[in-house]
Design an enzyme around this catalytic site. Structure first.
Site, PDB file in Angstrom:
ATOM      1  N   LYS A 157       0.793  -1.225   0.000  1.00 42.67           N
ATOM      2  CA  LYS A 157       0.000   0.000   0.000  1.00 42.67           C
ATOM      3  C   LYS A 157       0.825   1.275   0.000  1.00 42.67           C
ATOM      4  O   LYS A 157       0.279   2.354  -0.181  1.00 42.67           O
ATOM      5  CB  LYS A 157      -0.986  -0.011   1.170  1.00 42.67           C
ATOM      6  CG  LYS A 157      -1.966  -1.167   1.164  1.00 42.67           C
ATOM      7  CD  LYS A 157      -2.854  -1.260  -0.065  1.00 42.67           C
ATOM      8  CE  LYS A 157      -3.695  -0.056  -0.320  1.00 42.67           C
ATOM      9  NZ  LYS A 157      -4.902  -0.354  -1.133  1.00 42.67           N
TER      10      LYS A 157
HETATM   11  N1  PMP Z   1      -3.185  -7.247   1.423  1.00 39.54           N
HETATM   12  C1  PMP Z   1      -3.085  -6.384   2.442  1.00 39.54           C
HETATM   13  C2  PMP Z   1      -2.357  -6.828   3.667  1.00 39.54           C
HETATM   14  C3  PMP Z   1      -3.645  -5.104   2.352  1.00 39.54           C
HETATM   15  O1  PMP Z   1      -3.536  -4.244   3.377  1.00 39.54           O
HETATM   16  C4  PMP Z   1      -4.342  -4.751   1.174  1.00 39.54           C
HETATM   17  C5  PMP Z   1      -4.969  -3.392   1.053  1.00 39.54           C
HETATM   18  N2  PMP Z   1      -6.154  -3.184   1.736  1.00 39.54           N
HETATM   19  C6  PMP Z   1      -4.452  -5.694   0.143  1.00 39.54           C
HETATM   20  C7  PMP Z   1      -3.834  -6.925   0.301  1.00 39.54           C
HETATM   21  C8  PMP Z   1      -5.254  -5.435  -1.097  1.00 39.54           C
HETATM   22  O2  PMP Z   1      -4.703  -4.524  -1.994  1.00 39.54           O
HETATM   23  P1  PMP Z   1      -5.623  -3.595  -2.864  1.00 39.54           P
HETATM   24  O3  PMP Z   1      -6.225  -2.585  -1.929  1.00 39.54           O
HETATM   25  O4  PMP Z   1      -4.687  -2.955  -3.839  1.00 39.54           O
HETATM   26  O5  PMP Z   1      -6.684  -4.399  -3.526  1.00 39.54           O
END
Ligand code: PMP
Length: 333
Positions: A45
């Site tokens: 992130k």
């Molecule tokens: N894995 C973790 C540990 C996250 O914090 C996030 C973000 N919320 C994601 C995966 C998913 O990524 P995205 O928001 O880009 O879909």
């Protein structure tokens, strides 16, 4: 190769691909994990946080002394807080109170203001995302340097960060020899940005969503219906709605992954490969293994290693918590 970076912001991205040995052996494929946990804030992130802040700067919505407000499962808050500190912004994070203490502490310890709220579904007016949006509106008249709601779920600057970064890097690192990409979705930023970057180069790269139980995205991809069942201890992934970021993703297929399938993969990786990864990585790698079995030996599949296990000690390594939920316990606990 430039070794000196002027600010820590320049060290976001350009993460390595790490071959996942057991997953590769099991499938006869080359399964690689993009080591997003190596970003300075410790997660995938950081890229989204940077891209959202750059978008706000380009639109002249914020300058030094301004405030960034965001609703987050934690990792975006950590990225925004760190980058915000280096740019002179105050960060206010709205987070569900059921997320791990480790993430709450990290956000507070970097000097951001943390507002914990009870977890509510998106349709509820007191859902954390909606609270964050309203808070930014309330604060806007009080600060001349700008108050920005980063809005990672529906601001497509999030996916853009993965399109110009994560996706392009995967294409270059595999020298265009990538056959499949699998990952889960929280905001949808990663899967949207990466899928668009890869499909633009080769439309035959197979893109699969790996969805935890309790999320409605699997059934949406399979039959167009937002329906969910079960639950998961994973954090930051899964959704009950189609965000603006997810809407643009180019997804061919989806897997629904149970924590019983995901957790043993994570514990084995710690014990046998020295990789200590967070819960969403288990869902991602389980999906990559499923795709590997489907595509057959010799293929190259990439997934995302979002963050490390240290943010989930109180869940992943908490024997009584795991036993209460009938989940597998690491053999060494
Ligand atoms: N894995 C973790 C540990 C996250 O914090 C996030 C973000 N919320 C994601 C995966 C998913 O990524 P995205 O928001 O880009 O879909």
């Amino acid at each position: 190769m430039v070794h000196i970076r002027n600010t820590f912001i320049d060290s976001i991205g350009n993460t390595p691909l790490i071959k996942l040995k057991a997953a590769s052996e099991l499938t006869g494929c080359n399964i690689y994990g993009k080591a997003e946990f190596m970003n300075p804030g410790g997660s995938v992130k950081d890229r989204a946080a940077l891209s959202l802040l750059q978008d706000a700067q380009e639109k002249k919505l914020i300058s030094k002394g301004g405030i960034v407000v965001e609703g987050t499962a934690g990792n975006t808050g950590i990225g925004l807080g760190l980058i915000g500190n280096s740019l002179g912004y105050k960060t206010i994070i709205v987070m569900n109170d059921n997320q791990t203490q480790e993430k709450k502490d990290t956000i507070k310890n970097l000097g951001a203001e943390l507002r914990l709220v009870p977890a509510k579904p998106y349709k509820d007016e007191n859902n954390f995302v909606k609270i964050a949006g309203r808070l930014a509106d309330e604060l806007r008249p009080t600060n001349n340097n700008g108050v920005v709601w980063a809005n990672q779920f529906d601001n497509v600057a999030n996916a853009k960060g993965h399109y110009i970064g994560t996706g392009k890097e995967i294409w270059e690192q595999t020298e265009g020899k990538v056959d499949g990409f699998v990952c889960s979705s929280g905001t949808g930023g990663t899967i949207s940005g990466v899928s668009n970057a890869l499909k633009e180069k080769n439309k035959n790269v197979k893109i699969c969503l790996s969805d935890p139980k309790g999320s409605a995205l699997y059934s949406y991809i399979k039959n167009g219906e937002l329906k969910s069942e079960g639950g998961s201890i994973t954090e930051g992934i899964g959704s009950s709605r189609i965000t603006k970021n997810f809407e643009n993703a180019k997804i061919d297929d989806a897997y629904s992954i149970d924590d019983h399938e995901a957790l043993p993969i994570l514990y084995d990786l710690i014990k046998n490969e020295g990789l200590s990864l967070g819960t969403s990585c288990g869902i991602n790698i389980a999906g990559a293994i499923r795709l590997g079995k489907e595509l057959g030996p010799g293929k190259t599949i990439v997934t995302i290693l979002c963050d490390k296990s240290d943010k989930y000690n109180s869940k992943m390594f908490n024997k009584s918590f795991l036993m209460e939920k009938n989940l597998p316990v690491p053999s060494w606990l």
